[in-house]
Structures are given as C-alpha cells and as structure tokens.
Scaffold this motif. Structure first.
Motif, short mmCIF file in Angstrom:
data_model
loop_
_atom_site.label_atom_id
_atom_site.label_comp_id
_atom_site.label_asym_id
_atom_site.label_seq_id
_atom_site.Cartn_x
_atom_site.Cartn_y
_atom_site.Cartn_z
N ARG A 467 10.69 18.80 -10.92
CA ARG A 467 10.61 17.77 -9.89
C ARG A 467 9.89 16.54 -10.41
O ARG A 467 8.96 16.64 -11.21
N PHE A 468 10.31 15.37 -9.88
CA PHE A 468 9.74 14.11 -10.32
C PHE A 468 9.65 13.14 -9.15
O PHE A 468 10.47 13.19 -8.22
N VAL A 469 8.69 12.23 -9.21
CA VAL A 469 8.56 11.16 -8.23
C VAL A 469 8.50 9.84 -8.98
O VAL A 469 7.90 9.75 -10.05
N ALA A 470 9.13 8.82 -8.43
CA ALA A 470 9.11 7.49 -9.04
C ALA A 470 8.92 6.45 -7.94
O ALA A 470 9.74 6.38 -7.01
N LEU A 471 7.85 5.67 -8.04
CA LEU A 471 7.59 4.59 -7.10
C LEU A 471 7.74 3.26 -7.83
O LEU A 471 7.30 3.13 -8.98
N PRO A 472 8.36 2.28 -7.20
CA PRO A 472 8.59 1.00 -7.90
C PRO A 472 7.28 0.29 -8.24
O PRO A 472 6.35 0.24 -7.42
N GLY A 473 7.22 -0.27 -9.46
CA GLY A 473 6.05 -1.05 -9.87
C GLY A 473 4.78 -0.24 -9.80
O GLY A 473 4.71 0.90 -10.26
N ASP A 474 3.74 -0.82 -9.21
CA ASP A 474 2.47 -0.11 -9.05
C ASP A 474 2.21 0.22 -7.58
O ASP A 474 1.07 0.33 -7.14
N SER A 475 3.30 0.37 -6.79
CA SER A 475 3.16 0.65 -5.36
C SER A 475 2.64 2.05 -5.14
O SER A 475 2.65 2.90 -6.04
N SER A 476 2.22 2.32 -3.90
CA SER A 476 1.63 3.61 -3.55
C SER A 476 2.21 4.14 -2.25
O SER A 476 2.74 3.38 -1.43
N VAL A 477 2.04 5.44 -2.07
CA VAL A 477 2.34 6.06 -0.79
C VAL A 477 1.21 5.72 0.18
O VAL A 477 0.05 5.69 -0.21
N GLU A 478 1.57 5.43 1.43
CA GLU A 478 0.56 5.15 2.46
C GLU A 478 0.47 6.31 3.44
O GLU A 478 1.47 6.96 3.72
N VAL A 479 -0.72 6.54 3.96
CA VAL A 479 -0.90 7.52 5.03
C VAL A 479 -0.90 6.76 6.35
O VAL A 479 -1.79 5.97 6.63
N VAL A 480 0.13 6.98 7.15
CA VAL A 480 0.24 6.32 8.45
C VAL A 480 -0.58 7.09 9.48
O VAL A 480 -1.39 6.52 10.22
N LYS A 481 -0.34 8.39 9.57
CA LYS A 481 -1.12 9.30 10.39
C LYS A 481 -1.35 10.54 9.54
O LYS A 481 -0.77 10.68 8.46
N LYS A 482 -2.15 11.43 10.06
CA LYS A 482 -2.32 12.69 9.34
C LYS A 482 -0.97 13.39 9.23
O LYS A 482 -0.22 13.47 10.20
N GLN A 483 -0.66 13.86 8.05
CA GLN A 483 0.59 14.53 7.74
C GLN A 483 1.80 13.59 7.76
O GLN A 483 2.94 14.05 7.65
N GLU A 484 1.60 12.31 7.90
CA GLU A 484 2.73 11.37 7.91
C GLU A 484 2.51 10.34 6.81
O GLU A 484 1.62 9.50 6.89
N TRP A 485 3.34 10.40 5.79
CA TRP A 485 3.24 9.50 4.65
C TRP A 485 4.39 8.51 4.67
O TRP A 485 5.53 8.86 4.99
N LYS A 486 4.10 7.28 4.31
CA LYS A 486 5.11 6.24 4.23
C LYS A 486 5.30 5.84 2.77
O LYS A 486 4.34 5.45 2.10
N PHE A 487 6.53 5.92 2.31
CA PHE A 487 6.84 5.59 0.92
C PHE A 487 7.30 4.14 0.81
O PHE A 487 7.95 3.61 1.74
N PRO A 488 7.02 3.48 -0.31
CA PRO A 488 7.51 2.12 -0.50
C PRO A 488 9.03 2.10 -0.69
O PRO A 488 9.62 3.10 -1.13
N LYS A 489 9.64 0.99 -0.36
CA LYS A 489 11.08 0.82 -0.52
C LYS A 489 11.49 1.06 -1.98
O LYS A 489 10.79 0.65 -2.90
N ASP A 490 12.59 1.74 -2.16
CA ASP A 490 13.16 2.08 -3.47
C ASP A 490 12.41 3.20 -4.18
O ASP A 490 12.58 3.38 -5.39
N SER A 491 11.62 3.96 -3.43
CA SER A 491 11.04 5.18 -4.01
C SER A 491 12.15 6.20 -4.25
O SER A 491 13.17 6.22 -3.55
N VAL A 492 11.94 7.04 -5.26
CA VAL A 492 12.90 8.08 -5.58
C VAL A 492 12.17 9.40 -5.80
O VAL A 492 11.14 9.44 -6.49
N LEU A 493 12.68 10.45 -5.18
CA LEU A 493 12.26 11.82 -5.49
C LEU A 493 13.45 12.49 -6.17
O LEU A 493 14.59 12.35 -5.72
#
Length: 995
Positions: A467-493
């Motif tokens: 398994r691999f994760v790729a986020l564009p540039g130096d962007s990060s995953v955000e925590v919106v609420k507990k257990q709810e993560w928001k990924f930046p546009k053009d993220s790939v799993l």
C-alpha cells in the motif's frame, strides 16, 4: 455482517483492506534517522510532483437533460401534438384528459383543458395517439387513437373530432366520427401522423402481450391490420368506409391483403415521424427479448416480426409476408435499452451541432441517442445523454426544438450541453504513466509516494498487498472532526495486489492488479490496472472491469493445478462502498486504527503515525491522540498473542465494517466497526432480519453459543448469503475458528434452546470418541446424518473437521455426507471441500441475460425462494398481496408492469432506474450521527424516514446538519450472484406471474 446479499461482492481494495504480509517495507526517497522524543525515523519528505492523474478516462456524454416548462406537470402524458397555426402543445394524458398550453413561454404555469375523452367514452382505457389535420385552419379536426379494454376485436380505435372556434381551443365532445378500428391488446401501436402527402399514417401493434411473442401470429399476416403502419385518405370517404385507400398503397391489388397497409412486420411501433425535408418515415419499434429497433420505413417494407426480432430468429417457421424482410436501421441490445421510443429530427438553431439529427430514446433506461442518415446509410450515431426519465413521447414545436416527455415525472425536458466534464483524453492508460512509479518493472515508487502498512489485513483468498499514499506537493491530511480526515485535492491511495500461484512458495508470487483511489476534490474515484504477463507494467482496465483466469497449485503437489477466477472491479463497483456522500468513509484502510503500528524505515523502526506526522502527511494531533492511548488500535486477527476479543473485532472491522455501518449499504442495521461496544454493535443477542438459515432460536451473535450465531454460519459457508460478501470467494478457515472462539467466550446466553446445542455437542463428542471402535459404518453414517439434520449440528461437525483429531475415514465420511446433503443450508457449509471446478455453478458477477431469460422457470419454486430462501427473502422489503413488508414497491402486479427482461434488469441493476420516492436519503445530525432511509414526510418541524428495518425515525429539524438525496436504490446489488441459473429463472417466473 448479516445482510450478505446486500453487500456487493468484489475483490476490490476500494471496498476493504486486503490481507497483507506484514513486510518490513523500505520507504524510497525518505531519509532515515534514529527516532527520538522530538523526532522520527523519517528525517524529511520529498514532495510528490509528478502526478498525471487528472480528470477521468471515460468520455462524458455531450448532453444532459434539463426541465422545460418547469411550472407544468401532467398525469402520465403519453402523446403530444401541435395544431398548425396554434403555437400550443396538446398533451394527451394516458387516462383520457387532453390539455393544451402555449409553448413559446417557458414560464407558463397554467394549462387549459382541451378535452376529457373519459367523460364521453366511459369504457376508455388509454389514449395512445393524437394529431391535427395538416390544413387545420380550414379543416379544424383532431384525430385521437384510444383503447378500450384488451381483447376486443374493435377495441383500438381512431376517431375524428371537431375543434371548436374558442380561445383557448376546445374539442366538441359530440362530434366523434369513428374512422378505423382493430383488435386491442397489450401492443396497440396507436401513433398518428400526417405525412407530407396529406395522408394519415397509423401504427398498429401485434395485439398481444409482452410474452409469449406474437400470440396471434399477426406480424407477417397482411390479411389483418395488426403489426403494421397504415396509410389512409381521411379527406375523401369511400363508398363503405369513412376514408378511402390511396391508389399507390403497396398492397391495393394484393389478394387477401388489407389495402390500408403501407408497411408491416412490426411488434409495437411506438412513435413515428417524417423527416421535415425528404419525407422519410422513421419508426421506433419495441423489441421482445434481445433487441430494440429503429426503422427507416419504406413503402411495402417487411420488418420481420415475428419471424425475427431484428436479426434474431423468433418464429422462423412462420410463413413470411409478401415482401422480403428488411434489416433494422438501428438496433440496440437489451444491455442498454428495453423499450424504444421514436422521436423527431432536431432543427432548432439552439443546438447547431444537432441540426438534422434524429433524436430518440428508451423508456426503461432513460438513454437518449441521435443519428444522421444520408446516402442510404447511417453515417453518424451517438449516445447523447443518460437520463433518469421514463421516455414515452417526444414533442416538436414549430422552431424544430425537440422535447423529451417523462411519463413518471409528468414533465417536459430538453437536451442541453453538459455543464462540466472531468473527461481527460490523456488519462494514463499504463501504470508507468501515472507518475506514481519510478520503475514499474521493479515496482519502485516515485519520490514522494510513501508506503504504509496496516494492522488488520482482511481476507482476500490468500492475496497480499503493498500500500502507498501520495499527497500533492507538501500538502497534508486535515482532521475535520474526530475520525474524519480530509485529504487534499489530487491525493492518491494505491495498492498492488499479488498472489502466490503455488501456495506456500513466495517465489511464485505474481502481481495481479494495482488499484488507485484518486480524490478529485469532491469525491474519490477508483481505477484498476491489470499487470501484464511479463510483470513489467499494468494497463488500465475498462470501466466495466475485467477477469483473470489463474492456475493455482500447492507445494504438496505443484503439478496439480486448480483453475481460479480473479475479478478486477468495474468503476461502478468501486463506488458502491466508496460513497460520495461522506468522503472520510470512502477511505477504509488509511485510518488511525490501522496505521498505529511500528514500521521499518531504512535501518530504523518507528511508530508509523509518528513518522507520518513528522513529515506532515498527518497532522501532529493524530500522533498526540495515539501517544496518549486515545486511539483505537486494531490487531492482526491471526496474532495469537493478542486477546481474542480484539482480534475478532479487528477481523470484523476490516472485513465487514465498510458495509455494516451507517450509510454503508448493508441491509442489517448493525455496526461492525471495532469502536462500537457490545450494545452499540446491535448484533449481540439480536434476532437476524435477513433469515435464520434454519438455525433454531438464531441470533446474529448468540453469546456463548456460536452454533446458533448467524454470523459464524455466514462466514463458514459458500453460496447465497456467505460472508465476507465482497472481495473473496473462499472460506477463511482461520477466521471461522477465531469468531467461534470469541463468541464462545462471551457471557453465555440464557436462552433455553442452548440445550439443543449442548445435546448436539454430546452427540458429536460421542461420535468422534467411539468412531475408532465402531466397525459398523452404517451406524456411524446414521449418527453423522442425525447431527447434520440441523444447521447448528452441521456447523458443529464442520468445526470438528477443522479442529479435532479424527481418522481420515471419518473425515471422508463426514465430508461426503455433508456435501451430498439435500438441504443447501447444510451442503453450502461443506462445499469448500469439493474442487472448485466441480462445485455448483452459480451465476456470479457476469450474468448472461439472454441465456438466463431463455431458461423456463417454475413459478412455484420461485415463490418458495421469494418468501423462504435464507439470505434472499425478498418479503423483508416487498409485499405480495397481504404478505411481506412495504419498505420497497408492492410487487402484487409487477408482472403486469414489467416484462421478464425488465424484471431481470431491475434485479441486476436496481439503481439504474428507480422511482424518485425510493431514492435513499442520508441525514447527518449536528451530533455526528448518520441516518439512512426513505423519506416518508418532510415538515417544518423535521422529517420522518423509514430505515432498512422498516422502522420510522423522526428527526427534528433543529438537529439536522445536512441531508443528501442519493439516486441509489435500497435494494441490494448482485442479488443473483450466488444463485444458480435455475434458481434465478424460478424467481423470475414467479415475479412474472404476479399480474
């Protein structure tokens, strides 16, 4: 875990995490260092900048539909006409009323009653056609085709009425003059059009039902008016008829033929039109079993019914009519159309690119097509839009604008260019082109593409994954609420799935597919790439998915190979569990509970969450939660050093939670995520709603009594109702032992029926203990059959096969008797001991509709399946007469409404065309709870929905955070997957009989 038939079965990482060998993966392009209190095993992150994944690879259709005359709504509009000199549409409703309105004003909000034919003709059943005299200003006549009850020799009728000189226009109800009549039946035709020659053209059907085909053998018989296009002169009455026959009609001098016939050999010609310039006649003809047809009709033409349906033989033994059979101009397979509706030629300058295009559609699928014809051939043909409309008619105004009429919504629509499209013609078709790999040949990922591993891999028929994760540039995953993560546009799993073709030999591992989830900023989209034989690259599979044929052997006997199928999911299959409603629920394995584990980075080992937080993939708050032991952490289900409860809950979380959760798609309202306590699971001690499988006093999970637990039964069996439903076709034997032990250790249920299981246990112990000394094998066989007499007993014996020492002779005898048992409830448990190529042949994911429809089913057997088959039990959602529940549509008369082919399509693709009142509503409250169901009532104070348990839930308005309507049926996908062809044919036969 319980409504297995509700869970689509796909080997798809998009649906769940796959089983993974917990490899110590070195992370490319990440520098390692000694971990410290302030640092991590990863020093820095190289940005990922080479993504080529933009948009989607599938071409978007050029048009969509929009509502026209949005303030108007009709009751089942069936035929539309205009009167020369009157800029009005006249709309004939099915049950007898005709309204008119001015079409130049899109904001028109009022219609005028032109005629209520039902008031005049009390026996009226339906209006089928309407047209006005071409010289309307001089001859103010309207022509109406209507039908009385079926089966009358003169039950279909074309009458002429006078139109009064009023504003708005009204019909004189006492002016009726009956012109022509023919047999009424299911297929009546009934379309009326005046040709450029001034004659009236009338379509007629074969007068029969949907099936069997052409019961009157009328298609090739020109001695009657059925299955034809007629042509008559209404301006010059004959000596005995209120019309005359044009002298150039093709069969005027044919002995025994009806002279009115212009062309014949149609099944149910539904809507005709003339080309506005060359006068060609175009007809849409409703097909029977395999094809929908469009004809450019010639004088005297024979269009084949019922010798043929298009090019397909139906009744080849019939005597053909007087002219040769002509091929269809266009034919559509029943994979994309079910009931064709003829249209008009587009002439309006609004859509210049559609100039002179014949636009037509399909009632059942809502698809709309366009074609252009010149030099005696179709030189352009394209699907224009994929609508949700029930297209029963088209309308044409004096500017050449074409409108689509929806009988269910009762509204007019028109084509508009699609407003936005993500289609990217340069979408990478090879994995090496995606920017995710430095080398696909060595499976070396690109800089910034970060490997990760998970705690609880799921069962996937021995497959492993990287398994691999790729986020564009130096962007990060955000925590919106507990257990709810928001990924930046053009993220790939990304996940690459591999399989040992010789089990137990790592050297035989072969990469099968690499699956991507791409976040386009609004939702996650799934794509699969199939690896080539050389293992150097992988190619993007089509939107329909793909299948691999594998040969698998074992180290014990490498020469003995068993064929195995591997299904690569379609893009639609990926979206089933990766719901667009809540994107944080779309990502299933990249979560704190799975990531909170040690991972090797170069020469160092570090906590994976800390490492990902250190390089800004995850926010620091995720690591802080984990460090403070506030994060749920899953365990490898097969790590015996971990508590059995955590291992069992981790197994269910990884394999079942993606569907058995709020808005997950499972039919049982249970929660199998590991974060729920015993009560929150809604499964422990709870009676199953989707069938007991013959288990006495069954519970979803029966504490202390695994052999009364439907959950254990489902993961132990093959066939209908097995679990995990998605991603596998083999029983995970280790998991069955784990779940059995977990349930057994629970606080014991106090149900008296546990005595039955205790008695069976004693039988089992005595049987196994005594079998060595007993030489009378017939006596042993009787004892085995006694235990197999109940589902719980069969589960006990299966468990003994897997865990208890016994002689090979005893094993063989139990397996033989189990696999040959007459009850599928028992034999499904032992089927895994039969070689795969010798097992019961089930329909699977790829269903040959034509072959299935050709099988003669038994309605009596189908009724048993409908009401009694465990894991199917349609009665839980549908009512037939007074039996069943009313969650879904009442099926009492479904056989009258839908043909056999339409029934099959609705079962295979339940969300393809659904009534608006059965759209799924997803409500999220301010407290974070999510409710799913059908909207029952919406008021100022709140809403009421009906959930999948058929219970009403009232949600106050002030608690509602959001409400989303999904055009998705609550009916489960892939209902036929685990049925045999014969069982499916029986069920279709029963549904077809409901009239």
């Amino acid at each position: 875990m319980i409504a297995a038939e509700n869970l689509p079965r796909f080997r798809s990482w998009f649906l769940f995490p796959f089983i993974v060998i917990l490899l110590m993966l070195p992370i490319a392009h990440l520098q390692a260092q000694e971990p410290s209190d302030s640092g991590s095993g990863i020093a820095k992150r190289v940005p990922w900048t080479t993504s080529k994944i933009k948009g989607t690879p599938d071409p978007a259709l050029p048009y969509e539909t929009e509502r026209a005359f949005p303030n108007l709504k009709f009751n089942q509009p069936l035929a539309i006409a205009t009167a020369p000199g009157q800029k009005r549409f006249f709309v004939a409703e099915r049950k007898g009323k005709i309204f008119s309105f001015p079409y130049e004003d899109q904001s028109v909000s009022q219609t005028d009653l032109f005629f209520d034919l039902k008031e005049r003709v009390k026996d009226l059943n339906e209006i089928y056609g309407i047209t006005f005299h071409p010289q309307f200003e001089k001859q103010p006549f309207v022509y109406i085709c209507y039908v009385l009850k079926p089966g009358l020799p003169a039950g279909t009728r074309v009458s002429r009425f006078k139109v009064m000189d009023t504003n708005p226009p009204r019909c004189d109800p006492d002016s009726e003059e009956i012109l022509i009549e023919w047999l009424s039946g299911g297929h009546n035709g009934g379309c009326l059009r005046f040709g450029p020659d001034g004659y009236l053209y009338i379509s007629t059907g074969d007068g029969g039902p949907a099936s069997p085909p052409d019961i009157h053998n009328a298609g090739q018989d020109v001695s009657n008016l059925l299955s034809c296009v007629l042509r008559i002169d209404v301006d010059h009455p004959g000596k005995e008829l209120p019309y005359s026959i044009p002298s150039d009609n093709p069969f005027v001098n044919q002995p025994g033929a009806r002279p009115e016939i212009w062309a014949f050999g149609f099944r149910n010609p539904w809507k005709m039109c003339f080309h506005p310039e060359n006068g060609d006649l175009w007809v849409g003809d409703v097909g029977w079993e395999l094809w929908e047809l469009v004809f450019r009709v010639e004088k005297g033409g024979n269009y084949g019914w019922s010798i043929r349906e298009g090019r397909q033989p139906v009744k080849p033994e019939l005597k053909p009519g007087p002219t040769p059979i002509l091929p269809p101009t266009i034919e559509h397979s029943h994979r994309e159309a079910r009931s064709i509706t003829g249209g008009y030629f587009y002439q309006n300058p609004r859509l210049k690119e559609l100039k002179d295009t014949y636009i037509y559609g399909d009632y059942s699928t809502g698809k709309l097509w366009g074609l252009r014809y010149a030099d005696k051939r179709v030189n352009w043909h394209q699907e224009l839009a994929n609508s949700t409309l029930k297209v029963t008619a088209f309308a044409l105004d004096d500017t050449g604008e074409v409108y689509i009429v929806d009988i269910e919504g009762g509204a007019f629509h028109r084509l508009v260019p699609i407003k936005e499209s993500d289609h990217n013609p340069k979408f990478p078709t090879l994995l090496s082109q995606t920017g995710l790999f430095e080398s696909t040949k060595t499976h070396q990922v690109a800089p910034g593409v970060i490997p990760y591993s998970i705690n609880a891999p799921a069962w996937a028929d021995y497959a492993t994954a990287e398994r691999f994760v790729a986020l564009p540039g130096d962007s990060s995953v955000e925590v919106v609420k507990k257990q709810e993560w928001k990924f930046p546009k053009d993220s790939v799993l990304m996940k690459t799935i591999s399989l040992e073709t010789e089990r137990g030999n790592p050297q035989s591992t072969r990469r099968l597919e690499t699956q991507l989830l791409h976040f386009n900023g609004a939702r996650w989209l799934g794509y699969s790439y199939r690896w080539n034989e050389e293992q150097t690259d992988a190619e993007l599979v089509s939107r329909e998915g793909d299948n691999l044929k594998l040969e698998i052997s074992s180290q014990v006997n490498p020469q003995e190979k068993v064929s195995s199928d591997w299904h690569i999911p379609s893009r639609a299959e990926c979206a089933v569990c990766h719901t667009p409603f809540q994107n944080h629920l779309s990502v299933l394995s990249f979560e704190a509970a799975q990531l909170n584990r040690n991972q090797k980075y170069g020469d160092m080992v570090d906590n994976q969450i800390r490492a990902l937080a250190h390089i800004k993939v995850l926010p620091e708050s995720v690591w802080n939660e984990a460090k403070a032991s506030k994060t749920l952490t899953l365990a490898n289900p097969h790590n015996a050093s971990v508590d059995v409860k955590l291992r069992a809950r981790s197994y269910l979380h990884a394999n079942c939670r993606h569907c058995h959760r709020n808005n997950g798609g499972g039919g049982s309202t249970i929660e199998l995520g590991a974060s729920f306590d015993r009560a929150g699971m809604k499964a422990v001690g709870v009676k199953p709603t989707q069938g007991t499988f013959g288990i006495t006093e069954a519970r979803i999970i029966s504490p202390g009594d695994p052999f009364r637990s439907v959950l254990l039964y489902r993961i132990s069996k093959l066939g209908k109702g097995r679990m995990p439903y998605s991603g596998s076709s083999m029983v995970d034997v280790k998991a069955t032992q784990l779940i059995r032990e977990w349930i057994e250790r629970m606080q014991t249920s106090s149900d008296d029926s546990s005595f039955t299981v205790l008695r069976l246990r004693n039988y089992q112990r005595n049987l196994l203990a005594d079998s060595v000394q007993i030489e009378d094998q017939e006596f042993v066989s009787q004892k085995i059959q006694g235990i197999l007499g109940t589902t719980s007993g069969a589960l006990l014996l299966l468990d003994a096969l897997d865990q208890r020492p016994m002689s090979e002779q005893m094993k063989d005898q139990i397996i033989q008797l189990g696999t040959q048992d007459q009850s599928p409830l028992v034999s499904d448990l032992f089927e895994r001991f039969i070689p795969e190529d010798q097992r019961v042949k089930r329909l699977g994911l790829k269903i040959d509709e034509g072959t299935l429809l050709s099988i003669q089913g038994d309605a009596r057997e189908g009724k048993k399946l409908f009401f009694e088959m465990a894991g199917l039990q349609c009665r839980n959602c549908h009512r037939v007469h007074q039996y069943g529940k009313e969650l879904g549509p009442d099926l009492t008369q479904i056989g009258k409404k839908l043909s056999r082919a339409e029934l099959l399509e609705n079962i295979i693709q339940p969300s393809k065309k659904i009534d608006e009142k059965y759209y799924t509503h997803v409500i999220e409250t301010q407290s974070g709870k999510v409710y799913t169901g059908l909207l029952v009532k919406k008021e100022d104070g709140g809403i009421t929905i009906r959930d999948s348990k058929n219970e009403l839930l009232q949600i106050p308005q002030n608690e509602i955070e959001s409400m989303v309507v999904q055009k998705k049926s609550i009916m489960p996908e892939q209902l036929f997957r685990d049925l045999t062809a014969e069982q499916a044919a029986h069920l279709l036969a029963y549904l077809e009989s409901l009239k």
